[in-house]
Design a protein around this motif. Structure first.
Motif, PDB file in Angstrom:
ATOM      1  N   SER A 253      51.871  -7.749 -44.686  1.00 41.76           N
ATOM      2  CA  SER A 253      50.872  -8.186 -45.554  1.00 41.76           C
ATOM      3  C   SER A 253      50.915  -9.985 -45.535  1.00 41.76           C
ATOM      4  O   SER A 253      52.357 -10.301 -45.752  1.00 41.76           O
ATOM      5  CB  SER A 253      50.954  -7.655 -46.999  1.00 41.76           C
ATOM      6  N   THR A 254      49.802 -10.462 -45.928  1.00 39.96           N
ATOM      7  CA  THR A 254      49.678 -11.932 -45.991  1.00 39.96           C
ATOM      8  C   THR A 254      48.350 -11.945 -46.763  1.00 39.96           C
ATOM      9  O   THR A 254      47.874 -11.344 -46.720  1.00 39.96           O
ATOM     10  CB  THR A 254      49.904 -12.560 -44.738  1.00 39.96           C
ATOM     11  N   SER A 255      48.301 -13.251 -47.169  1.00 38.22           N
ATOM     12  CA  SER A 255      47.265 -13.691 -47.789  1.00 38.22           C
ATOM     13  C   SER A 255      46.817 -15.082 -47.697  1.00 38.22           C
ATOM     14  O   SER A 255      47.726 -16.073 -47.569  1.00 38.22           O
ATOM     15  CB  SER A 255      47.158 -13.047 -49.327  1.00 38.22           C
ATOM     16  N   ALA A 256      45.493 -15.359 -47.874  1.00 37.32           N
ATOM     17  CA  ALA A 256      45.068 -16.636 -48.006  1.00 37.32           C
ATOM     18  C   ALA A 256      44.225 -16.985 -49.201  1.00 37.32           C
ATOM     19  O   ALA A 256      43.970 -16.154 -49.889  1.00 37.32           O
ATOM     20  CB  ALA A 256      43.912 -16.941 -46.778  1.00 37.32           C
ATOM     21  N   LEU A 257      44.263 -18.101 -49.582  1.00 34.95           N
ATOM     22  CA  LEU A 257      43.626 -18.505 -51.073  1.00 34.95           C
ATOM     23  C   LEU A 257      42.441 -19.566 -50.840  1.00 34.95           C
ATOM     24  O   LEU A 257      42.625 -20.526 -49.908  1.00 34.95           O
ATOM     25  CB  LEU A 257      44.989 -19.197 -51.886  1.00 34.95           C
ATOM     26  N   ILE A 258      41.110 -19.068 -51.317  1.00 35.78           N
ATOM     27  CA  ILE A 258      40.109 -19.858 -51.380  1.00 35.78           C
ATOM     28  C   ILE A 258      39.682 -20.307 -52.653  1.00 35.78           C
ATOM     29  O   ILE A 258      39.903 -19.658 -53.522  1.00 35.78           O
ATOM     30  CB  ILE A 258      39.095 -19.416 -50.743  1.00 35.78           C
TER      31      ILE A 258
ATOM     32  N   VAL B  44      30.523  -6.922 -48.881  1.00 32.57           N
ATOM     33  CA  VAL B  44      29.524  -6.376 -48.342  1.00 32.57           C
ATOM     34  C   VAL B  44      28.643  -7.020 -47.717  1.00 32.57           C
ATOM     35  O   VAL B  44      27.484  -6.582 -46.958  1.00 32.57           O
ATOM     36  CB  VAL B  44      28.626  -5.834 -49.845  1.00 32.57           C
ATOM     37  N   ASP B  45      28.986  -8.175 -47.266  1.00 32.09           N
ATOM     38  CA  ASP B  45      27.885  -9.070 -46.541  1.00 32.09           C
ATOM     39  C   ASP B  45      28.005  -8.568 -44.995  1.00 32.09           C
ATOM     40  O   ASP B  45      29.383  -8.240 -44.654  1.00 32.09           O
ATOM     41  CB  ASP B  45      28.297 -10.643 -46.495  1.00 32.09           C
ATOM     42  N   PRO B  46      26.902  -8.620 -44.396  1.00 34.61           N
ATOM     43  CA  PRO B  46      27.170  -7.721 -43.079  1.00 34.61           C
ATOM     44  C   PRO B  46      28.075  -8.781 -42.117  1.00 34.61           C
ATOM     45  O   PRO B  46      28.909  -8.134 -41.146  1.00 34.61           O
ATOM     46  CB  PRO B  46      25.728  -7.976 -42.362  1.00 34.61           C
ATOM     47  N   ASP B  47      28.053 -10.068 -42.226  1.00 33.48           N
ATOM     48  CA  ASP B  47      28.814 -10.803 -41.317  1.00 33.48           C
ATOM     49  C   ASP B  47      30.421 -10.677 -41.706  1.00 33.48           C
ATOM     50  O   ASP B  47      31.388 -10.644 -40.609  1.00 33.48           O
ATOM     51  CB  ASP B  47      28.754 -12.384 -41.705  1.00 33.48           C
ATOM     52  N   MET B  48      30.781 -10.426 -42.980  1.00 35.17           N
ATOM     53  CA  MET B  48      32.129 -10.042 -43.595  1.00 35.17           C
ATOM     54  C   MET B  48      32.525  -8.749 -42.982  1.00 35.17           C
ATOM     55  O   MET B  48      33.604  -8.367 -42.473  1.00 35.17           O
ATOM     56  CB  MET B  48      32.433 -10.297 -44.872  1.00 35.17           C
ATOM     57  N   LYS B  49      31.500  -8.065 -43.167  1.00 34.87           N
ATOM     58  CA  LYS B  49      31.969  -6.366 -42.969  1.00 34.87           C
ATOM     59  C   LYS B  49      32.204  -6.318 -41.367  1.00 34.87           C
ATOM     60  O   LYS B  49      33.072  -5.193 -40.928  1.00 34.87           O
ATOM     61  CB  LYS B  49      30.700  -5.454 -43.154  1.00 34.87           C
ATOM     62  N   SER B  50      31.817  -7.127 -40.478  1.00 33.11           N
ATOM     63  CA  SER B  50      32.003  -7.174 -38.957  1.00 33.11           C
ATOM     64  C   SER B  50      33.271  -7.753 -38.600  1.00 33.11           C
ATOM     65  O   SER B  50      34.023  -7.288 -37.756  1.00 33.11           O
ATOM     66  CB  SER B  50      31.017  -7.895 -38.166  1.00 33.11           C
ATOM     67  N   ILE B  51      33.753  -8.495 -39.661  1.00 34.61           N
ATOM     68  CA  ILE B  51      35.147  -9.150 -39.565  1.00 34.61           C
ATOM     69  C   ILE B  51      36.031  -8.068 -39.956  1.00 34.61           C
ATOM     70  O   ILE B  51      37.261  -7.880 -39.301  1.00 34.61           O
ATOM     71  CB  ILE B  51      35.422 -10.263 -40.220  1.00 34.61           C
ATOM     72  N   ILE B  52      35.970  -7.394 -41.313  1.00 40.59           N
ATOM     73  CA  ILE B  52      37.149  -6.632 -41.914  1.00 40.59           C
ATOM     74  C   ILE B  52      36.922  -5.199 -41.501  1.00 40.59           C
ATOM     75  O   ILE B  52      37.703  -4.359 -41.959  1.00 40.59           O
ATOM     76  CB  ILE B  52      36.740  -6.894 -43.353  1.00 40.59           C
ATOM     77  N   SER B  53      36.014  -4.932 -40.503  1.00 36.52           N
ATOM     78  CA  SER B  53      35.659  -3.353 -40.170  1.00 36.52           C
ATOM     79  C   SER B  53      36.791  -2.967 -39.591  1.00 36.52           C
ATOM     80  O   SER B  53      37.497  -3.556 -38.452  1.00 36.52           O
ATOM     81  CB  SER B  53      34.704  -3.521 -39.205  1.00 36.52           C
ATOM     82  N   GLY B  54      37.686  -2.077 -40.219  1.00 37.39           N
ATOM     83  CA  GLY B  54      38.996  -1.286 -39.562  1.00 37.39           C
ATOM     84  C   GLY B  54      40.281  -1.954 -40.075  1.00 37.39           C
ATOM     85  O   GLY B  54      41.274  -1.614 -39.581  1.00 37.39           O
TER      86      GLY B  54
ATOM     87  N   LEU C  44      40.462 -15.633 -40.856  1.00 33.77           N
ATOM     88  CA  LEU C  44      39.035 -15.485 -40.306  1.00 33.77           C
ATOM     89  C   LEU C  44      38.062 -15.274 -41.498  1.00 33.77           C
ATOM     90  O   LEU C  44      37.177 -16.039 -41.438  1.00 33.77           O
ATOM     91  CB  LEU C  44      38.945 -14.387 -39.384  1.00 33.77           C
ATOM     92  N   VAL C  45      38.442 -14.549 -42.408  1.00 31.74           N
ATOM     93  CA  VAL C  45      37.712 -14.316 -43.724  1.00 31.74           C
ATOM     94  C   VAL C  45      37.718 -15.482 -44.533  1.00 31.74           C
ATOM     95  O   VAL C  45      36.420 -15.927 -45.113  1.00 31.74           O
ATOM     96  CB  VAL C  45      38.306 -13.108 -44.374  1.00 31.74           C
ATOM     97  N   ALA C  46      38.674 -16.211 -44.600  1.00 34.13           N
ATOM     98  CA  ALA C  46      38.574 -17.320 -45.503  1.00 34.13           C
ATOM     99  C   ALA C  46      37.938 -18.526 -44.736  1.00 34.13           C
ATOM    100  O   ALA C  46      37.088 -19.124 -45.378  1.00 34.13           O
ATOM    101  CB  ALA C  46      40.168 -18.008 -45.491  1.00 34.13           C
ATOM    102  N   ASN C  47      37.829 -18.479 -43.523  1.00 29.14           N
ATOM    103  CA  ASN C  47      36.959 -19.670 -42.744  1.00 29.14           C
ATOM    104  C   ASN C  47      35.655 -19.290 -42.848  1.00 29.14           C
ATOM    105  O   ASN C  47      34.551 -20.009 -42.578  1.00 29.14           O
ATOM    106  CB  ASN C  47      37.452 -19.659 -41.219  1.00 29.14           C
ATOM    107  N   THR C  48      35.301 -17.876 -42.677  1.00 27.31           N
ATOM    108  CA  THR C  48      33.913 -17.472 -42.809  1.00 27.31           C
ATOM    109  C   THR C  48      33.255 -17.478 -44.176  1.00 27.31           C
ATOM    110  O   THR C  48      32.021 -17.575 -44.296  1.00 27.31           O
ATOM    111  CB  THR C  48      33.883 -15.920 -42.275  1.00 27.31           C
ATOM    112  N   ALA C  49      33.992 -17.430 -45.301  1.00 31.03           N
ATOM    113  CA  ALA C  49      33.509 -17.611 -46.498  1.00 31.03           C
ATOM    114  C   ALA C  49      32.589 -18.516 -46.806  1.00 31.03           C
ATOM    115  O   ALA C  49      31.600 -18.591 -47.494  1.00 31.03           O
ATOM    116  CB  ALA C  49      34.616 -17.455 -47.264  1.00 31.03           C
ATOM    117  N   PRO C  50      32.849 -19.819 -46.411  1.00 32.89           N
ATOM    118  CA  PRO C  50      31.872 -21.224 -46.760  1.00 32.89           C
ATOM    119  C   PRO C  50      30.358 -20.753 -46.029  1.00 32.89           C
ATOM    120  O   PRO C  50      29.482 -20.926 -46.903  1.00 32.89           O
ATOM    121  CB  PRO C  50      32.404 -22.298 -46.170  1.00 32.89           C
TER     122      PRO C  50
END
Length: 234
Positions: free
Chosen positions: A45-50, A97-107, A139-145
């Protein structure tokens, strides 16, 4: 008359089978250790902070007043801080719930939560591969903006404050916990076995057994010299 078993009898019974109890208990701990080492997949486990900000949170030209405080040398209006906190709460749901995020975090095992009483979002990622866990969180942190801009335009912004590092050790399973459970299970099993061995043993042992069964006191015992001494001497 039925034989009554007291607590003292149980303690005596367990002491008579102390070797069995120790062996089975240690065996339970060993089996648990082998299971968690070779059968359970370690997870990392690890985490990023935005940081989520509304449009005016860090403007330096905000008028000073009783409802403002200094942050990083700039005066920040408390209303702007409150609105940023509400915006962060909204984004914690939006980013999942955003489609772009869901494609990243799927699975993947991802959680996005607001750091208490702040407008920081903690993006936690868990995977069987430490590099995958760090890559997905970043990747989630970089896509968030981009996702934020799609819904809110220039009303605010999202910045990465802390990138996720590759974890050096697994976060689970907890080997100590598994071993402790194995030891406890082995102890309970050994006590049950000791009790059952004593129950199915119908032989009458010297001492208090005769008194407990027949309620007759024992005044003397005849020693079996053949069994005691290994046979008659010639």
């Amino acid at each position: 008359m039925k034989k009554q078993i007291t607590i003292a009898d149980l303690l005596k019974m367990f002491l008579q089978h102390i070797k069995l109890i120790i062996i089975v208990t240690l065996l339970g701990g060993l089996l648990a250790f082998l299971y968690v080492t070779y059968m359970v997949t370690p997870m990392y486990s690890t985490s990023a902070l935005i940081l989520v900000q509304n449009g005016s949170t860090f403007e330096s030209d905000i008028n000073s007043g009783s409802n403002s405080k200094t942050l990083s040398g700039e005066k920040v209006n408390m209303n702007d801080i409150s609105s940023s906190q509400m915006l962060a709460n909204t984004c914690s749901t939006l980013f999942t719930v955003d489609p772009d995020m869901k494609s990243i975090i799927s699975g993947a095992s991802i959680s996005i939560s607001v750091v208490e009483d702040s407008y920081f979002l903690r993006i936690s990622s868990t995977s069987s591969d430490p590099h995958t866990a760090a890559n997905i969180a970043n990747l989630v942190a970089n896509t968030a903006p981009q996702v934020f801009k799609k819904y809110f335009g220039d009303a605010g912004k999202v910045d990465t404050v802390e990138e996720a590092n590759v974890p050096s050790s697994p976060s689970s399973p907890n080997r100590s916990k598994y071993v402790l459970i194995g030891l406890l299970a082995g102890l309970v099993l050994s006590l049950i076995i000791s009790f059952l061995l004593e129950i199915i043993d119908t032989t009458i042992k010297p001492g208090d057994d005769l008194y407990k069964i027949y309620d007759i006191p024992v005044f003397a015992e005849i020693v079996d010299f053949e069994s005691e001494g290994g046979g008659k001497k010639k």
